[in-house]
Motif scaffolding. Structure first.
Motif, mmCIF file in Angstrom:
data_model
loop_
_atom_site.group_PDB
_atom_site.id
_atom_site.type_symbol
_atom_site.label_atom_id
_atom_site.label_comp_id
_atom_site.label_asym_id
_atom_site.label_seq_id
_atom_site.Cartn_x
_atom_site.Cartn_y
_atom_site.Cartn_z
ATOM 1 N N GLU A 166 60.424 21.616 55.083
ATOM 2 C CA GLU A 166 60.670 20.682 53.981
ATOM 3 C C GLU A 166 59.406 19.896 53.664
ATOM 4 O O GLU A 166 59.131 19.560 52.520
ATOM 5 N N SER A 213 66.111 16.356 56.080
ATOM 6 C CA SER A 213 67.440 16.849 56.304
ATOM 7 C C SER A 213 68.246 15.996 57.253
ATOM 8 O O SER A 213 69.405 16.221 57.463
ATOM 9 N N CYS A 234 62.649 19.469 60.503
ATOM 10 C CA CYS A 234 63.566 19.632 59.371
ATOM 11 C C CYS A 234 64.472 20.838 59.607
ATOM 12 O O CYS A 234 64.226 21.652 60.486
ATOM 13 N N PRO A 284 63.236 13.012 58.855
ATOM 14 C CA PRO A 284 63.078 14.309 58.239
ATOM 15 C C PRO A 284 64.061 14.371 57.125
ATOM 16 O O PRO A 284 65.131 13.818 57.230
#
Length: 406
Positions: free
Chosen positions: A377, A395, A346, A393
């Motif tokens: 995260e 992000s 992340c 992930p």
DNA sequence: TGATACGTGGAA
DNA sequence: TTCCACGTATCA
């Protein structure tokens, strides 16, 4: 972070530069070919490549020189300085690059989040990975990682090929000091990888290199040695494989793709930031002393985004899994109690430097918490929430979930 | 043994 | 819900 448009964007510069200079030879997927399509078919091409690389290196060297001196205030980033030192130490791997790497460590890459402007701000972060942007193909093409490592790319002309192999072979050793992958590894790969320039192998990628340190997005596909669209792998991969932490590196690049024996032209898509994640993880950890380098992915095998989980097991992965299980096996009964580890993929995990301004950083001694900007995260989520499904992930943009291999 | 960082519970 | 402090697991 918002407002960072004014910063110098290395990526852009480099990418444009590369495109101009090297585009002819390698940007097209077909050029990377497997069957040695021509890339290295003749001596001329190689010479040309070398020339291009020299130009590229010169440009980057200048860039760093200028930007680092002008914009960076190393004092604000003690860790960066540290990193730089480590990188320098790691120079043996890529001698020519070491110096630059060191610079990179302290370099404020523009373009990404906090990094943008000048790094003087205490909150500036250091990303561990290359830019995710599609425009950023990867930087470091490490041949051995190439799915079908073709002779073309593998030519001896690449000074790094050797080192690369070594590192990968070192396996758990974690690249010398990097053993734990965090510390040494991270620095090593993360940064090394980021500078394609030094490696010279980076041909083709326009930008790739420059971003090595930013993680903006992961999409870059950079992680774990996964190859970018152009079929090149990143230097990071090396790091990954070294640490053995990255499934991607070892698995994908080496055995996985290689084992598949995909014919030239076949497009292979990898899910998520798999490889990247892993490698990233290692790099991310470096900054902190990297205690947990590798296992991140493995640990998340159930719920985490670790892409590698979907890939065929590699020796490295297996080993990791084994170690993991062994370590946790005893706790089988107390599994729930085990601390979770950073996913490593992340955005926060990819950050290499603590902001120094958040409460966690300020209260490091008493708070015992990782920088808020580096807090994984996954760990922010409630344990057990995920489910075992492979998921990207948090992000990572959906669009960047795939990596292409040629 | 020290450093780092996750987990948890209480306070705001 | 977020922040904070503490306990403690993990790693070098």
């Amino acid at each position: 972070m918002s407002g960072m448009t004014s910063g110098v964007c290395v990526d852009s510069d480099l990418s444009s530069m590369l495109q101009r200079s090297s585009a002819p030879s390698h940007h097209h997927p077909n050029h990377h070919g497997y069957g040695g399509q021509g890339q290295v078919s003749g001596l001329a091409p190689m010479l040309d490549y070398t020339t291009e690389m020299d130009r590229y290196r010169s440009s980057i060297a200048s860039f760093y020189k200028t930007n680092v001196n002008m914009n960076m205030n190393v004092t604000n980033f003690p860790q960066s300085a540290k990193l730089a030192a480590r990188l320098a130490a790691a120079a043996p791997i890529f001698p020519p690059t070491a110096a630059r790497l060191g610079a990179m460590a302290t370099t404020p890459w523009g373009c990404h989040d906090n990094m943008n402007m000048n790094m003087n701000h205490p909150a500036a972060m250091f990303w561990g990975r290359p830019k995710p942007v599609a425009a950023t193909p990867t930087h470091h093409p490490h041949h051995h990682h190439h799915p079908s490592a073709t002779p073309g790319h593998m030519t001896s002309s690449h000074p790094h090929s050797t080192s690369m192999h070594q590192s990968s072979s070192s396996g758990s050793g974690g690249g010398g000091g990097g053993g734990s992958s965090d510390g040494g590894g991270a620095e090593k790969h993360g940064h090394t990888a980021s500078l394609p320039v030094s490696q010279g192998t980076a041909h083709h990628h326009a930008m790739a290199s420059s971003n090595g340190n930013f993680l903006p997005g992961y999409s870059g596909g950079t992680d774990c040695g996964v190859m970018n669209k152009q079929g090149h792998t990143h230097a990071d991969m090396i790091g990954l494989s070294e640490g053995g932490s990255c499934n991607g590196g070892g698995v994908m690049g080496g055995s996985f793709l290689g084992g598949l024996g995909l014919p030239p032209g076949v497009i292979v898509m990898a899910m998520g930031s798999a490889g990247g994640g892993i490698s990233d993880a290692s790099s991310a950890f470096q900054m902190t002393g990297g205690q947990r380098a590798l296992t991140d992915c493995q640990q998340h095998a159930n719920s985490s985004p670790c892409p590698s989980s979907s890939s065929p097991p590699s020796s490295g992965v297996t080993a990791a899994a084994v170690s993991l299980s062994s370590s946790s096996s005893s706790s089988s009964g107390t599994v729930a109690k085990r601390k979770r580890k950073r996913c490593g993929v992340c955005g926060p995990c990819r950050r290499l430097i603590n902001c120094g301004v958040c409460s966690s950083c300020r209260n490091r001694k008493t708070g015992h918490q990782i920088c808020k900007f580096r807090k994984c995260e996954e760990l922010k989520k409630k344990p057990g929430g995920g489910g075992g499904v492979l998921e990207r992930p948090p992000s990572v943009p959906a669009s960047e979930a795939f990596r292409w291999f040629f």
